[in-house]
Design a protein around this motif. Structure first.
Motif, PDB file in Angstrom:
ATOM      1  N   THR A   1       0.880  -1.172   0.000  1.00  0.00           N
ATOM      2  CA  THR A   1       0.000   0.000   0.000  1.00  0.00           C
ATOM      3  C   THR A   1       0.916   1.220   0.000  1.00  0.00           C
ATOM      4  O   THR A   1       1.167   1.823   1.042  1.00  0.00           O
ATOM      5  CB  THR A   1      -0.955   0.035   1.211  1.00  0.00           C
ATOM      6  N   VAL A   2       1.433   1.551  -1.160  1.00  0.00           N
ATOM      7  CA  VAL A   2       2.410   2.638  -1.281  1.00  0.00           C
ATOM      8  C   VAL A   2       1.807   3.864  -1.966  1.00  0.00           C
ATOM      9  O   VAL A   2       2.536   4.816  -2.264  1.00  0.00           O
ATOM     10  CB  VAL A   2       3.664   2.154  -2.042  1.00  0.00           C
ATOM     11  N   THR A   3       0.505   3.883  -2.188  1.00  0.00           N
ATOM     12  CA  THR A   3      -0.263   4.903  -2.909  1.00  0.00           C
ATOM     13  C   THR A   3       0.139   4.929  -4.382  1.00  0.00           C
ATOM     14  O   THR A   3       1.162   4.370  -4.780  1.00  0.00           O
ATOM     15  CB  THR A   3      -0.134   6.314  -2.311  1.00  0.00           C
ATOM     16  N   GLU A   4      -0.654   5.604  -5.173  1.00  0.00           N
ATOM     17  CA  GLU A   4      -0.433   5.612  -6.618  1.00  0.00           C
ATOM     18  C   GLU A   4       0.971   6.092  -6.982  1.00  0.00           C
ATOM     19  O   GLU A   4       1.623   5.534  -7.865  1.00  0.00           O
ATOM     20  CB  GLU A   4      -1.489   6.491  -7.302  1.00  0.00           C
TER      21      GLU A   4
ATOM     22  N   SER B   1      -0.576  -6.263  -4.763  1.00  0.00           N
ATOM     23  CA  SER B   1      -0.848  -4.828  -4.659  1.00  0.00           C
ATOM     24  C   SER B   1      -2.228  -4.613  -4.058  1.00  0.00           C
ATOM     25  O   SER B   1      -3.207  -5.245  -4.469  1.00  0.00           O
ATOM     26  CB  SER B   1      -0.781  -4.177  -6.045  1.00  0.00           C
ATOM     27  N   CYS B   2      -2.298  -3.694  -3.102  1.00  0.00           N
ATOM     28  CA  CYS B   2      -3.566  -3.324  -2.475  1.00  0.00           C
ATOM     29  C   CYS B   2      -3.815  -1.829  -2.635  1.00  0.00           C
ATOM     30  O   CYS B   2      -4.469  -1.198  -1.791  1.00  0.00           O
ATOM     31  CB  CYS B   2      -3.563  -3.716  -0.995  1.00  0.00           C
ATOM     32  N   ASP B   3      -3.293  -1.261  -3.718  1.00  0.00           N
ATOM     33  CA  ASP B   3      -3.458   0.162  -3.996  1.00  0.00           C
ATOM     34  C   ASP B   3      -4.543   0.393  -5.034  1.00  0.00           C
ATOM     35  O   ASP B   3      -4.926  -0.514  -5.782  1.00  0.00           O
ATOM     36  CB  ASP B   3      -2.135   0.754  -4.485  1.00  0.00           C
ATOM     37  N   ASN B   4      -5.029   1.637  -5.082  1.00  0.00           N
ATOM     38  CA  ASN B   4      -6.116   2.003  -5.987  1.00  0.00           C
ATOM     39  C   ASN B   4      -5.584   2.295  -7.388  1.00  0.00           C
ATOM     40  O   ASN B   4      -5.541   3.430  -7.838  1.00  0.00           O
ATOM     41  CB  ASN B   4      -6.862   3.225  -5.443  1.00  0.00           C
TER      42      ASN B   4
ATOM     43  N   PRO C   1      -5.835   0.802 -11.537  1.00  0.00           N
ATOM     44  CA  PRO C   1      -6.570  -0.111 -12.428  1.00  0.00           C
ATOM     45  C   PRO C   1      -5.762  -1.389 -12.627  1.00  0.00           C
ATOM     46  O   PRO C   1      -4.570  -1.338 -12.910  1.00  0.00           O
ATOM     47  CB  PRO C   1      -6.682   0.672 -13.743  1.00  0.00           C
ATOM     48  N   SER C   2      -6.422  -2.553 -12.437  1.00  0.00           N
ATOM     49  CA  SER C   2      -5.733  -3.834 -12.591  1.00  0.00           C
ATOM     50  C   SER C   2      -4.397  -3.790 -11.856  1.00  0.00           C
ATOM     51  O   SER C   2      -3.333  -3.980 -12.424  1.00  0.00           O
ATOM     52  CB  SER C   2      -5.526  -4.156 -14.076  1.00  0.00           C
ATOM     53  N   ASN C   3      -4.463  -3.558 -10.546  1.00  0.00           N
ATOM     54  CA  ASN C   3      -3.239  -3.278  -9.794  1.00  0.00           C
ATOM     55  C   ASN C   3      -2.219  -4.410  -9.860  1.00  0.00           C
ATOM     56  O   ASN C   3      -1.017  -4.159  -9.852  1.00  0.00           O
ATOM     57  CB  ASN C   3      -3.553  -2.885  -8.345  1.00  0.00           C
ATOM     58  N   GLY C   4      -2.684  -5.645  -9.951  1.00  0.00           N
ATOM     59  CA  GLY C   4      -1.745  -6.742 -10.094  1.00  0.00           C
ATOM     60  C   GLY C   4      -1.076  -6.745 -11.455  1.00  0.00           C
ATOM     61  O   GLY C   4       0.148  -6.926 -11.558  1.00  0.00           O
ATOM     62  N   ASN C   5      -1.873  -6.560 -12.509  1.00  0.00           N
ATOM     63  CA  ASN C   5      -1.305  -6.506 -13.854  1.00  0.00           C
ATOM     64  C   ASN C   5      -0.337  -5.342 -13.994  1.00  0.00           C
ATOM     65  O   ASN C   5       0.726  -5.455 -14.625  1.00  0.00           O
ATOM     66  CB  ASN C   5      -2.420  -6.378 -14.899  1.00  0.00           C
TER      67      ASN C   5
ATOM     68  N   GLY D   1       6.310 -16.151 -11.231  1.00  0.00           N
ATOM     69  CA  GLY D   1       5.743 -15.208 -10.270  1.00  0.00           C
ATOM     70  C   GLY D   1       4.232 -15.118 -10.361  1.00  0.00           C
ATOM     71  O   GLY D   1       3.598 -15.671 -11.267  1.00  0.00           O
ATOM     72  N   ALA D   2       3.653 -14.420  -9.413  1.00  0.00           N
ATOM     73  CA  ALA D   2       2.196 -14.212  -9.390  1.00  0.00           C
ATOM     74  C   ALA D   2       1.900 -12.792  -8.921  1.00  0.00           C
ATOM     75  O   ALA D   2       2.517 -12.312  -7.955  1.00  0.00           O
ATOM     76  CB  ALA D   2       1.513 -15.227  -8.476  1.00  0.00           C
ATOM     77  N   PHE D   3       0.967 -12.161  -9.600  1.00  0.00           N
ATOM     78  CA  PHE D   3       0.589 -10.772  -9.311  1.00  0.00           C
ATOM     79  C   PHE D   3      -0.932 -10.657  -9.367  1.00  0.00           C
ATOM     80  O   PHE D   3      -1.495 -10.065 -10.284  1.00  0.00           O
ATOM     81  CB  PHE D   3       1.219  -9.819 -10.338  1.00  0.00           C
ATOM     82  N   PRO D   4      -1.643 -11.225  -8.402  1.00  0.00           N
ATOM     83  CA  PRO D   4      -3.107 -11.177  -8.460  1.00  0.00           C
ATOM     84  C   PRO D   4      -3.627  -9.750  -8.325  1.00  0.00           C
ATOM     85  O   PRO D   4      -3.077  -8.949  -7.566  1.00  0.00           O
ATOM     86  CB  PRO D   4      -3.534 -12.037  -7.272  1.00  0.00           C
ATOM     87  N   ASN D   5      -4.679  -9.452  -9.077  1.00  0.00           N
ATOM     88  CA  ASN D   5      -5.375  -8.183  -8.901  1.00  0.00           C
ATOM     89  C   ASN D   5      -6.212  -8.251  -7.635  1.00  0.00           C
ATOM     90  O   ASN D   5      -6.686  -9.326  -7.236  1.00  0.00           O
ATOM     91  CB  ASN D   5      -6.275  -7.898 -10.099  1.00  0.00           C
ATOM     92  N   SER D   6      -6.406  -7.103  -7.011  1.00  0.00           N
ATOM     93  CA  SER D   6      -7.233  -7.065  -5.806  1.00  0.00           C
ATOM     94  C   SER D   6      -7.985  -5.742  -5.739  1.00  0.00           C
ATOM     95  O   SER D   6      -7.626  -4.769  -6.412  1.00  0.00           O
ATOM     96  CB  SER D   6      -6.379  -7.237  -4.547  1.00  0.00           C
TER      97      SER D   6
END
Length: 498
Positions: A125-128, A183-186, A188-192, A217-222
């Motif tokens: 959660t590092v902000t945009e 990624s838990c930041d706002n 679009p498609s934060n994992g992608n 690796g894995a980068f799930p969107n959330s």
């Protein structure tokens, strides 16, 4: 007395306590960006998982800049109070954070935690602005000072992207599998987005590393959703008084909480669904709805409400004009661009959450970093409406409100700071007297508006007209006329030169 493991019994008179053995926790998660939101959201879900008996998921929290959080939490054995405020207040002591690190003090210690065999997840959660990317294109800015530094000093990163890539490199070289980047930041498609930025950085230093991350690796969107205002001294005093022990770093939040996660991990994960999270195959419908409905409305309310002299979200939403504007923007302009079911109920729920007076969520907190937030919160919806040949007057009004907000004083002449990584560029453009030239100068900032919106006459002309009306009549009077008459007639009717 200070809150710590020795004083928990005292705190238990007013708060719910951790029920698990914190000394047995393993460091399964490293979290970058140890701010209030993480401590009121992901750390709480994980606290519940630990209470169910899976002790593999202790959190090592990392502050990428300031030592303030570490300095406050370390003397408290990393315990802190969660204050959930609705009609009353519930207090809960959270114990899921087992260590706090300050990256600039010892990058090697952070990398060691991320490359430890027990670590399976690195969350953010590092902000945009913490992604060091161009928000209009979602591409990594190799000219960003932190990225340039990290490419030259791989053993002492500064950025989240630099830490992730270097830690993944260490894991590969040690024969360990990669961790999941969550990624838990706002965004679009934060994992992608995170995946693309990590691979771009890795490609610059080692092509084979980039291939390894891509394959394994894995980068799930959330999607994360909970309103968490900045903690004030008043909050600290009130919570300390209730606990009768001193908590230097509590967080306050609303009762509502939601976490939607794509179930795509590179290794084991906590059973967050047992704590109320929703595991899905595709997070995009939830993510778009949250970014556009909640975050888009929040930002609009922040800029327009600040101009009108309001200080907090609940004050602004209780203004009939602003509430009607936000409700119609969500209903008529945002919701038709979304696919999530139940949007009418979601809209009503959001307005009710905005009205919560116990949070005292300051508009200026939401207004920060507008250049990083507008592309996904408002401009994506505007593009969707324009491409479909549909009107987007209220969204354009919100953009015009942001442009007026950049003058750094409200309509009563009260000054406020512009907190934004592009503040100098934005304020230079916002200082142009001629409104048409001012809008053109702001739209020319491609990091915000890309290279397309300045070419959309149907967008540019409406924004210019609304900004002129806001300057001439004031924000509340101007927005009240959007529904009173045809927008074209409203914008083309005479006004004094501004």
């Amino acid at each position: 007395m200070k809150l710590n493991k020795q004083t928990l019994a005292q705190a238990s008179k007013q708060a719910t306590l951790p029920t698990y053995d914190r000394t047995a926790l393993l460091p399964g998660i490293v979290h970058l960006g140890l701010g209030a939101f993480h401590r009121a959201h992901q750390a709480v879900y994980t606290d519940t998982v630990l209470a169910e008996g899976d002790l593999r998921w202790g959190i090592v929290g990392v502050s990428l800049r300031s030592p303030d959080t570490r300095d406050a939490l370390a003397p408290q054995d990393n315990l802190y109070t969660l204050g959930i405020r609705g009609e009353g207040e519930q207090l809960r002591i959270i114990g899921s954070i087992i260590d706090t690190l300050v990256a600039p003090e010892s990058p090697a210690t952070v990398l060691a935690a991320m490359s430890h065999p027990h670590c399976h997840i690195v969350s953010l959660t590092v902000t945009e602005k913490g992604y060091c990317h161009d928000p209009a294109t979602n591409t990594l800015r190799f000219d960003h000072p932190d990225i340039a530094h990290d490419l030259a000093h791989t053993d002492a990163p500064r950025s989240a992207i630099g830490f992730i890539v270097r830690a993944l490199e260490k894991r590969r070289d040690a024969g360990l599998p990669p961790f999941t980047v969550l990624s838990c930041d706002n965004l679009p498609s934060n994992g992608n987005t995170s995946r693309a930025l990590v691979l771009a950085f890795a490609e610059r230093i080692d092509t084979e590393l980039s291939k390894w991350i891509s394959q394994h690796g894995a980068f799930p969107n959330s999607m994360v959703d909970r309103i968490v205002p900045k903690t004030t001294d008043e909050d600290r005093t009130a919570i300390t008084a209730r606990l009768t022990v001193d908590d230097a770093w509590p967080v306050v939040t609303e009762p509502f909480s939601q976490w939607v996660i794509e179930d795509r991990f590179a290794g084991p994960r906590p059973a967050w669904e047992q704590a109320g999270a929703t595991m899905v195959d595709e997070a995009e419908p939830y993510e778009h709805a949250k970014l556009r409905m909640l975050n888009g409305s929040h930002s609009s309310l922040a800029y327009l409400g600040s101009l009108a002299g309001y200080v907090t979200v609940d004050q602004a939403i209780r203004d009939d004009g602003l509430r009607g504007f936000i409700e119609r923007m969500m209903t008529e302009e945002i919701a038709p661009t979304l696919q999530r079911p139940g949007l009418d109920d979601y809209r009503d729920e959001l307005v009710a959450r905005f009205r919560n007076p116990a949070l005292k969520h300051r508009l200026q907190q939401i207004a920060m970093d507008g250049s990083q937030k507008l592309p996904q919160r408002l401009l994506g919806t505007i593009r969707a409406r324009l491409d479909a040949g549909l009107p987007c007057e209220r969204l354009c009004f919100a953009v015009a409100g942001w442009m007026r907000y950049l003058r750094a004083e409200d309509e009563a002449g009260r000054a406020y700071p512009i907190s934004d990584p592009l503040a100098d560029t934005l304020q230079a453009a916002a200082g142009i007297t001629d409104i048409s030239q001012r809008v053109d100068a702001l739209l020319a900032i491609e990091a915000v508006f890309g290279n397309d919106l300045a070419m959309r006459i149907e967008f540019v002309s409406v924004v210019k007209g609304f900004l002129r009306r806001i300057e001439e009549e004031g924000v509340l009077q101007a927005l009240g006329k959007i529904d009173a008459k045809n927008v074209h007639d409203f914008l083309s009717s005479p006004t004094k030169n501004v």
